[in-house]
Design a protein around this motif. Structure first.
Motif, mmCIF file in Angstrom:
data_model
loop_
_atom_site.group_PDB
_atom_site.id
_atom_site.type_symbol
_atom_site.label_atom_id
_atom_site.label_comp_id
_atom_site.label_asym_id
_atom_site.label_seq_id
_atom_site.Cartn_x
_atom_site.Cartn_y
_atom_site.Cartn_z
ATOM 1 N N CYS A 26 0.926 -1.125 -0.035
ATOM 2 C CA CYS A 26 -0.095 0.175 -0.069
ATOM 3 C C CYS A 26 0.876 1.063 -0.138
ATOM 4 O O CYS A 26 1.945 1.379 0.967
ATOM 5 C CB CYS A 26 -0.843 0.243 1.226
ATOM 6 N N PHE A 28 -0.262 4.300 0.287
ATOM 7 C CA PHE A 28 -0.937 5.455 0.999
ATOM 8 C C PHE A 28 -0.304 6.087 2.205
ATOM 9 O O PHE A 28 -0.269 7.281 2.633
ATOM 10 C CB PHE A 28 -2.735 5.331 1.383
ATOM 11 N N HIS A 29 0.317 5.002 2.941
ATOM 12 C CA HIS A 29 0.962 5.333 4.334
ATOM 13 C C HIS A 29 0.232 6.295 5.210
ATOM 14 O O HIS A 29 0.666 7.248 5.663
ATOM 15 C CB HIS A 29 2.178 5.914 3.964
ATOM 16 N N CYS A 30 -1.264 6.142 5.567
ATOM 17 C CA CYS A 30 -2.128 6.756 6.153
ATOM 18 C C CYS A 30 -1.357 6.765 7.867
ATOM 19 O O CYS A 30 -1.068 5.967 8.288
ATOM 20 C CB CYS A 30 -3.364 6.125 6.509
ATOM 21 N N CYS A 33 -1.861 3.972 10.424
ATOM 22 C CA CYS A 33 -2.689 2.862 9.658
ATOM 23 C C CYS A 33 -2.789 1.566 10.895
ATOM 24 O O CYS A 33 -1.602 1.401 11.680
ATOM 25 C CB CYS A 33 -1.735 2.655 8.501
ATOM 26 N N PHE A 34 -3.694 0.887 10.630
ATOM 27 C CA PHE A 34 -4.007 -0.178 11.612
ATOM 28 C C PHE A 34 -3.033 -1.368 11.088
ATOM 29 O O PHE A 34 -3.132 -2.487 11.845
ATOM 30 C CB PHE A 34 -5.312 -0.701 11.651
ATOM 31 N N THR A 38 1.621 -4.522 6.011
ATOM 32 C CA THR A 38 1.204 -4.907 4.891
ATOM 33 C C THR A 38 1.766 -3.522 3.715
ATOM 34 O O THR A 38 1.283 -3.702 2.671
ATOM 35 C CB THR A 38 -0.284 -4.775 4.680
ATOM 36 N N TRP A 39 2.471 -2.460 4.276
ATOM 37 C CA TRP A 39 2.842 -1.624 3.411
ATOM 38 C C TRP A 39 3.751 -2.026 2.086
ATOM 39 O O TRP A 39 3.656 -1.462 1.038
ATOM 40 C CB TRP A 39 3.230 -0.544 3.962
ATOM 41 N N GLY A 71 -6.322 -4.776 3.065
ATOM 42 C CA GLY A 71 -4.961 -4.394 2.581
ATOM 43 C C GLY A 71 -3.997 -4.478 3.805
ATOM 44 O O GLY A 71 -4.481 -4.847 4.852
ATOM 45 N N GLY A 72 -2.955 -3.729 3.405
ATOM 46 C CA GLY A 72 -2.491 -3.284 1.863
ATOM 47 C C GLY A 72 -3.673 -2.583 1.058
ATOM 48 O O GLY A 72 -4.496 -2.408 1.729
ATOM 49 N N GLU A 73 -3.473 -2.881 -0.108
ATOM 50 C CA GLU A 73 -4.328 -1.987 -1.048
ATOM 51 C C GLU A 73 -4.846 -2.951 -2.402
ATOM 52 O O GLU A 73 -4.098 -2.792 -3.268
ATOM 53 C CB GLU A 73 -3.575 -0.734 -1.732
ATOM 54 N N GLY A 104 -7.926 2.561 -0.052
ATOM 55 C CA GLY A 104 -7.868 3.759 0.030
ATOM 56 C C GLY A 104 -8.355 4.898 -1.004
ATOM 57 O O GLY A 104 -8.278 5.844 -0.872
ATOM 58 N N TYR A 127 -7.749 6.138 5.458
ATOM 59 C CA TYR A 127 -8.019 6.425 6.984
ATOM 60 C C TYR A 127 -7.525 7.613 7.307
ATOM 61 O O TYR A 127 -6.123 8.055 7.055
ATOM 62 C CB TYR A 127 -7.331 5.291 7.650
HETATM 63 S S1 SF4 Z 1 -5.193 2.795 2.887
HETATM 64 FE FE1 SF4 Z 1 -5.244 1.060 4.426
HETATM 65 S S2 SF4 Z 1 -3.637 -0.226 4.493
HETATM 66 FE FE2 SF4 Z 1 -3.084 1.907 3.295
HETATM 67 S S3 SF4 Z 1 -2.062 3.112 4.669
HETATM 68 FE FE3 SF4 Z 1 -4.041 3.552 4.827
HETATM 69 S S4 SF4 Z 1 -5.008 2.647 6.384
HETATM 70 FE FE4 SF4 Z 1 -3.188 1.636 5.908
#
Ligand code: SF4
Length: 163
Positions: A26, A28-30, A33-34, A38-39, A71-73, A104, A127
């Motif tokens: 993924c 996005f790296h919010c 992130c929970f 999975t990044w 995700g991941g995405e 995301g 997120y």
């Molecule tokens: S989109 Fe989902 S998995 Fe990707 S960084 Fe944001 S919260 Fe995490």
């Protein structure tokens, strides 16, 4: 595509008892992130035809109401083809069970619309930690939408999922 985890029975991600697949990768790296593990697109395990068949066999149990893909995405360009292959095979085998996908991307920005043929609900949007709300049932922050895909396509406007 690679994946992180398969949960054989999950009651937290969508209605009823479900099989859940957490994909790997993924961008996005919010913040907060929970699921940071999975990044990376390189970690986890290879997602093969055998993986799909294994997931399908796990879903082939009476108590399983559907498949959740997280995700991941799942909609990232590197993952979307694998997500579509899994969703297509699942729906061919289980037309009356549901697919939920968390992404995301905003619904409007999903790059390959073929996935919409197979998915029942999309929880969309990144997120946002500033909008975190623990009362939300299926998502983490109030900007995210739980979208009923079939209704959205039929009405040509975003329709939210209702329990
Ligand atoms: S989109 Fe989902 S998995 Fe990707 S960084 Fe944001 S919260 Fe995490």
């Amino acid at each position: 595509m690679r994946y992180n985890t398969i949960r054989k029975m999950d009651i937290a991600d969508g209605p009823g008892i479900r099989v859940s697949v957490f994909l790997q990768g993924c961008d996005f790296h919010c913040k907060n992130c929970f699921n940071k593990e999975t990044w990376s697109f390189d970690k986890g395990k290879e997602f093969t035809e055998d993986t799909i068949n294994h997931i399908i066999s796990l879903c082939d149990r009476e108590q399983i109401k559907g498949l959740s893909i997280l995700g991941g995405e799942p909609m990232h360009p590197k993952n979307i083809d694998g997500t579509i292959s899994l969703a297509k095979k699942f729906k061919e085998k289980f037309p009356n069970k549901t697919i939920w996908i968390w992404t995301g991307y905003l619904y409007e920005n999903i790059i390959n619309k073929e996935i919409l043929k197979y998915v029942d609900v999309i929880v969309d949007g990144q997120y946002n930690d500033d909008l975190h709300d623990f009362r939300l049932k299926w998502c983490g922050s109030s900007n995210q939408r739980v979208i009923d895909v079939k209704k959205t396509i039929k009405n040509n406007k975003i329709c939210l999922y209702k329990d």
